[in-house]
Design a protein around this motif. Sequence first.
Motif, short mmCIF file in Angstrom:
data_model
loop_
_atom_site.label_atom_id
_atom_site.label_comp_id
_atom_site.label_asym_id
_atom_site.label_seq_id
_atom_site.Cartn_x
_atom_site.Cartn_y
_atom_site.Cartn_z
N MET A 140 47.15 49.49 35.48
CA MET A 140 47.03 50.47 36.56
C MET A 140 45.61 51.03 36.63
N CYS A 194 52.81 47.79 38.91
CA CYS A 194 53.95 48.17 39.75
C CYS A 194 55.29 47.67 39.18
N TRP A 229 46.74 42.69 37.77
CA TRP A 229 46.78 44.10 37.36
C TRP A 229 47.68 44.92 38.28
N ILE A 230 47.56 44.68 39.59
CA ILE A 230 48.42 45.41 40.54
C ILE A 230 49.88 45.08 40.29
N LEU A 266 44.62 51.26 47.45
CA LEU A 266 44.47 50.04 48.26
C LEU A 266 43.99 50.39 49.66
N GLU A 284 39.79 48.94 42.97
CA GLU A 284 40.03 49.37 44.36
C GLU A 284 39.09 50.50 44.77
N ALA A 297 43.19 48.21 37.88
CA ALA A 297 43.38 47.97 39.31
C ALA A 297 42.81 49.13 40.13
N ALA A 298 43.04 50.37 39.67
CA ALA A 298 42.51 51.54 40.38
C ALA A 298 40.99 51.50 40.43
N ASP A 317 51.51 44.01 48.89
CA ASP A 317 50.22 44.69 49.00
C ASP A 317 49.26 43.91 49.89
N THR A 351 48.15 52.50 42.86
CA THR A 351 47.50 51.29 43.40
C THR A 351 47.67 51.19 44.91
#
Length: 533
Positions: free
Chosen positions: A244, A236, A231-232, A158, A251, A247-248, A72, A154
């Motif tokens: 998830m 994944c 978290w990412i 991103l 972002e 992290a979302a 990422d 994610t």
Amino acid sequence: MLKSLLKIYFASYGKLFRGKTKAKSAGKALLYALLLIYAFGIFIFTYYQIFKSFAPVLYGMGHGWLYFVYTDIMAFGLMCIFSVFASKTTLYEAKDNDLLLSMPIKPGTILLSRMVSLEIVNLVFGLIVMIPAAVAWYGQMPFTALSITGFVVTGLLLSLLALALSSIFGWLLAAASSKMRKKVLFETVLSVIFLVAYFAFFAQLNGIIQDLVNNADAISERLDSVFLFRWIGDACADGSVSSMLLAALCELLPFAVVYAILSATFIKTATAKKGAAKVKYVDRGQKVSSPMAALRKKEWRLFLSNSTYIINCGLGAIFILAAGVALLIYREDVSYFVEVLCVMAPEIGDYVLPLCMLIIGLLGSVSVPSIAAVSMEGRSLWLLQTVPVRPQSILRAKLGVSLWLYMPPVLLCVAALLLTVKAELVLTVLSALFPVLLVTLICVLGLVVNLRHPNLSWENPAQTIKRDPAVLIAMLLDFGIVAALGVGGWLLMDNGMSARNIMIIFDAALVIADLVLLRYLNGAGAKRFASLS
């Protein structure tokens, strides 16, 4: 209104695929799609070969989440590098900003439509990394539907985080460059720095990844405290729903904040007066020049007035110049290597010099100014069409920029090679002519392709320089020609043909191709240019 703006934006791309009939339009669109798939397939395959080697290692070490952090970060960096300057021109310097702002359209809607176009570019570059990363991991490791969902969510968001960052830097670049007298020089230097950093990173990518894998334990301890990374990775690798969602949110929130700020200041930024340093006028008199000289000056000003044009279409000249300088610096080392190679494999001794000359042509196939010389005129093409000069002269002036830009580095590199790699006189002369004829063909072919497939309806020059299908077609044709010469030379060599005879055939073929294309430009090409609209 947002839907209408996006419809107009996508319609501008649809014009590129229209032919005289529906069948030709469909065929043209299919051809462009195949070319794009081929181009991006090369990068995807390269990244996949890298990712598949270290994915099992990190999984076996218990650091599966770290794999997705690495990939990422690579995707994020790629998206930022290739969208920073695009955000400056697309958001703040688009030629239709004043027109749209004069209409009853909210500034935030205009800004959002621009950001959607940038988001598409970000997704394209992001997928170049994320697709092979997903295939390399989920094709070898156990996974669940939630882990794939976490990767998709994610990964897509991103790109919004990268868009937020590139929009901020684009705003800073627009504000800084507007105050500078040497705006193009400033932007060009920054672009070169970004590209050098990217190529340096890519050249050492295998070593960097190996170091990251070897030090995975120490890196994991340090990055574990960075919540977003953890978290990412957990979303994944393990399919953690909570990770998830967190992290979302991390972002998405920066993009929302950046959009709100830029939307509130969009009118001021897009309509700001460019307060560049004033230049004191000095009367040096006027010089009378010929129409051809005036056309050449005009084409050089067009090329040198846009940093995107300089970087994207002058990169090959930089590569060739760098190769020539490196050969002069390390001439003794390269010469010793060639001597050892000829002693170990004497049967290839005569073919070393032609092969090196082919590499010069490969460097020149990156891109040339003629590849977008017609499209860069945009809606002001009619000015050139109405001046009292022949269309042939205009096309020669456009071709001249590419030849004058590329030939000096080519000649320097050829001279450095001749000092480094020795061969008998006839082969030396034939080999020296080869890159000159090949680069000439690349320059002429670029102008012919752009003349056949111009894009005159762009809103900013980056559209036609970076995303015009004609540019992609010409670049692939150039690479195809170099590849065909390489494969053809190898087949002829494998059948016992001497290096001298191979170069005679290749030089003759290039001379014929150059003459045919030049004849086209002086005849049908000139008529086509005069009728473009």
